[in-house]
Design a protein around this motif. Sequence first.
Motif, PDB file in Angstrom:
ATOM      1  N   UNK B 250      -5.778   5.970   6.983  1.00 27.28           N
ATOM      2  CA  UNK B 250      -6.441   5.341   5.631  1.00 27.28           C
ATOM      3  C   UNK B 250      -5.917   6.178   4.467  1.00 27.28           C
ATOM      4  N   UNK B 251      -6.011   7.586   4.441  1.00 24.87           N
ATOM      5  CA  UNK B 251      -5.664   8.501   3.453  1.00 24.87           C
ATOM      6  C   UNK B 251      -4.278   7.972   3.004  1.00 24.87           C
ATOM      7  N   UNK B 252      -3.103   7.840   3.827  1.00 26.68           N
ATOM      8  CA  UNK B 252      -1.871   7.558   3.614  1.00 26.68           C
ATOM      9  C   UNK B 252      -1.574   6.495   2.820  1.00 26.68           C
ATOM     10  N   UNK B 253      -2.798   5.194   3.041  1.00 33.59           N
ATOM     11  CA  UNK B 253      -2.847   4.058   2.272  1.00 33.59           C
ATOM     12  C   UNK B 253      -3.441   4.182   0.802  1.00 33.59           C
ATOM     13  N   UNK B 254      -3.791   5.343   0.453  1.00 32.92           N
ATOM     14  CA  UNK B 254      -4.642   5.367  -0.717  1.00 32.92           C
ATOM     15  C   UNK B 254      -3.947   5.136  -1.857  1.00 32.92           C
ATOM     16  N   UNK B 255      -4.246   4.460  -2.804  1.00 33.45           N
ATOM     17  CA  UNK B 255      -3.389   4.293  -4.052  1.00 33.45           C
ATOM     18  C   UNK B 255      -4.244   3.198  -5.132  1.00 33.45           C
ATOM     19  N   UNK B 256      -5.094   2.390  -4.476  1.00 33.39           N
ATOM     20  CA  UNK B 256      -5.633   1.365  -5.566  1.00 33.39           C
ATOM     21  C   UNK B 256      -6.485   1.826  -6.410  1.00 33.39           C
ATOM     22  N   UNK B 257      -7.504   2.624  -6.088  1.00 33.42           N
ATOM     23  CA  UNK B 257      -8.238   3.144  -6.842  1.00 33.42           C
ATOM     24  C   UNK B 257      -7.618   4.217  -8.100  1.00 33.42           C
ATOM     25  N   UNK B 258      -6.620   4.685  -7.531  1.00 38.60           N
ATOM     26  CA  UNK B 258      -6.091   5.737  -8.493  1.00 38.60           C
ATOM     27  C   UNK B 258      -5.233   4.784  -9.472  1.00 38.60           C
ATOM     28  N   UNK B 259      -4.703   3.839  -8.897  1.00 38.78           N
ATOM     29  CA  UNK B 259      -4.102   2.798  -9.911  1.00 38.78           C
ATOM     30  C   UNK B 259      -4.663   2.256 -11.005  1.00 38.78           C
ATOM     31  N   UNK B 260      -6.011   1.754 -10.563  1.00 35.07           N
ATOM     32  CA  UNK B 260      -6.937   1.178 -11.295  1.00 35.07           C
ATOM     33  C   UNK B 260      -7.444   2.095 -12.574  1.00 35.07           C
ATOM     34  N   UNK B 261      -7.677   3.309 -12.110  1.00 34.91           N
ATOM     35  CA  UNK B 261      -8.429   4.217 -13.012  1.00 34.91           C
ATOM     36  C   UNK B 261      -7.642   5.400 -13.700  1.00 34.91           C
ATOM     37  N   UNK B 262      -6.424   5.806 -13.188  1.00 37.88           N
ATOM     38  CA  UNK B 262      -5.590   6.539 -13.733  1.00 37.88           C
ATOM     39  C   UNK B 262      -4.306   6.370 -13.774  1.00 37.88           C
TER      40      UNK B 262
END
Lengths: 277, 324
Positions: B250-262
Amino acid sequence: MTIARSRPTRQVRLKTTLIVLAAVGLAPYLFMVVTSFKTNQQFADSFWQISFPLHFENYSVAWNQVAPYLFNTAFVAVLSIVLILVIASIAGFVLARYRFAGRAFIYGAVLVLMMVPGLANLIPLFIIMKDLGLLNTYIVLVIPYTAGGVVLGTILIRNFVEGIPQAIFDAARIDGASGARMYRSVMLPLSLPVLGTIALITVSEVWNDFFWPLLVISDNSLRTVSVGLQFFQGQNVTDYGPLMAGYLIASLPLVALFTFLSKYFLAGVQGGVPGAH
Amino acid sequence: MLILVTLDTSTHVAPPAARPNRTERTPRKRSFRWWIYLALLPLAAVIGYFAYYPAVSAIFWSFFHWQPASTSTPLGFANYVTMFHDQIWWSSFRNLGFIFIFSVVAWIFPLLAAELLISLKSLRWQFVMRTLLIIPMAFPGVVTALVWGFFYSPNDGVINQTLKALGLEAFAHNWTGEASTALLSLLFVGFPFIAGLPFLIFYSSLQNIPTEVLEAAQLDGVGRFARFWQIDLPLMASQVRILVFLAVVGTLQYGFVAYVLTAGGPDNATMVPILRMINVAFQGGDWGYSAALSTTLFIITIAFSAVVVLVRRRGSTTSDGGAM
């Protein structure tokens, strides 16, 4: 006596802690609901409390902008679900009930894909779609959801059909049912729960997916909810009431599905785990 | 569907004692049943063209200076050499490490909630509280991210307003805009992290502990905390192991919250591999290099997923079987 008195207080402490935890978790959403009825002035006065009068017109403002995203998402989801269920139910039925050369190979090829997240294919799939001239269409959205959905769908349906007692199929065959008849009249009606679970997983996937629609859709009238809302946020950054109303409108269909079908939803969440099969 | 009508029924009246799909051996040579393959053709076409072909083409093009619209020139391993010197790429993995540790430590909350919930005597309360705890799962991820983004916003944001109201203006920050707080701010989205798979797994494995075990423990005078360490945790061990590996994937897929917020900023403080891969392709236009990053990420994910499957298989034959 002391025991009798200490028991309930311990339970009360447990309940209080749990209520606090649940309240903290729900706070952002309650905040969203409360703010959605406010004007900017009311928000500036007190950002937590409910303040009257309630401004329902925020919802009509938000609806006009968010509704197209909802229809797009629903359309893409329904199209994906139909394709997934047709392809996966036939494949799952055949893989579970027939033996033929290459059966293990085909099923293995499906199982391997369970381990591959869709994001890994983002870049090459984008180029393929671009070469096919499909950017900014509904089809480009449906394709990856279908490709991802048939993988999980085939596995879930195959496992489910394997669990149906052979006696039922034997009885149907003695009554003269053909393979297609057994698929339609025996297997499909019995598989409704698992088909429902697959449909719900797909809805939730389409509703939440972000990067794919972000990259392949630039026409605002084709955007789905997740990317559309981000655009909507950019449009209403300083208008808190309609902004929150829009978020709420975009959430409601999913929340309603979750509330009424939570059993299948949770089965889906846990069944979608790689290695669960 | 129509194709299946031609099915030859006589060959399939199997001896009732055997389970044909497992043990049946073909009694005589069958004619080639082409319709079976026809029925599987849609599946094969979809996963072949939209899942296998892209994956293979990413590996292929990662060895090129890939220019999708014109001619691409082969580069050998140059893209991978670039990757080894890409500071942003490697620091994005450092962020992933931090995200992973944070998300595992954050399981304290779902674990606590599950333990408290299972200790409730009233089943109705259990049901109501469980429902309230998991409702946030029903909201689209983008809504959660955007509402939290609203909380974090520097001027009108709820957090800074609250601090101001409490006279603690000195603690107000531009939460997602400063390199020191941005990543932590992203990770706190969704606090207290109860609505999710870990909670559901903890709760259902606690529910599955046989009552005899708990009664025996109670007779032996095992307290609630001792019970947690001596009974609950050991019985959950195999589930926790699976959750750990799922958290890695799951961590390797992390990205969408980062894209939206920062969007990976400020100054790449919240950059993650997925965002780096997208930026290289869509902003830098370096498709070959992006394909190399994609391939690397793909291989890492496959490796971890394979471990999940192996652990799961071993877990289900030993500890789960033993526990039940």
